[in-house]
Motif scaffolding. Structure first.
Motif, short mmCIF file in Angstrom:
data_model
loop_
_atom_site.label_atom_id
_atom_site.label_comp_id
_atom_site.label_asym_id
_atom_site.label_seq_id
_atom_site.Cartn_x
_atom_site.Cartn_y
_atom_site.Cartn_z
N LEU A 37 3.64 4.27 -1.50
CA LEU A 37 3.22 2.97 -1.02
C LEU A 37 2.00 3.09 -0.12
CD1 LEU A 37 4.05 0.00 -1.08
CD2 LEU A 37 5.42 0.43 0.96
N GLY A 38 1.98 4.09 0.72
CA GLY A 38 0.85 4.30 1.63
C GLY A 38 -0.45 4.56 0.91
N ALA A 39 -0.37 5.14 -0.28
CA ALA A 39 -1.58 5.42 -1.05
C ALA A 39 -2.28 4.14 -1.50
CB ALA A 39 -1.22 6.28 -2.27
N PHE A 40 -1.53 3.05 -1.65
CA PHE A 40 -2.13 1.78 -2.05
C PHE A 40 -2.92 1.14 -0.92
CE2 PHE A 40 1.84 1.57 -4.79
CZ PHE A 40 1.20 2.09 -5.89
N PHE A 41 -2.55 1.45 0.33
CA PHE A 41 -3.17 0.81 1.48
C PHE A 41 -4.31 1.62 2.08
CE2 PHE A 41 1.35 -0.79 1.65
CZ PHE A 41 1.04 -2.00 1.07
N ARG A 42 -4.66 2.73 1.49
CA ARG A 42 -5.77 3.54 1.96
C ARG A 42 -7.09 2.96 1.47
NH1 ARG A 42 -3.61 8.21 3.93
NH2 ARG A 42 -1.56 8.80 3.14
#
Length: 84
Positions: A37-42
Motif C-alpha cells: 500500500l505504501g508503494a502507491f503513495f510514494r
C-alpha cells in the motif's frame, strides 16, 4: 490524473491510515500488505513507487461504500402469484 493521485486524495480527504485502508480492502476480500500500500503513495521518481491499477482502486471504492454505509441489505424474495 492517475489512480495513485485519486487514491492519495481520498486517503487525505477521509483521513485514513494505512491499517484502515487495509481493513477496508478486506471488506471486499482483497488482501494487501501495508508495504504494498505504501508503494502507491510514494512519489513517481521513488525507486519503490508502484502504479495503482484499476482493480485496486475499484476494490477500495467498493470497500469504502461498505465501510461508510454498511453491508448491502438482503432483498426480500417476492413470491410470484399465479392466477388460476
Amino acid at each position: 490524473m492517475s489512480n495513485n493521485d485519486i487514491f492519495k486524495k481520498l486517503r487525505v480527504a477521509l483521513q485514513l491510515r494505512d491499517d484502515e485502508i487495509v481493513a477496508i480492502l478486506k471488506l471486499v476480500d482483497f488482501n494487501i500488505s501495508k508495504a504494498e500500500l505504501g508503494a502507491f503513495f510514494r512519489s513517481e521518481d521513488h525507486p519503490n513507487y508502484k502504479p495503482c491499477g484499476d482493480q485496486i482502486l475499484r476494490n477500495f471504492l467498493n470497500g469504502l461504500v461498505i465501510h461508510l454505509r454498511g453491508p448491502r441489505p438482503e432483498k426480500p424474495r417476492s413470491e410470484k402469484k399465479v392466477d388460476k
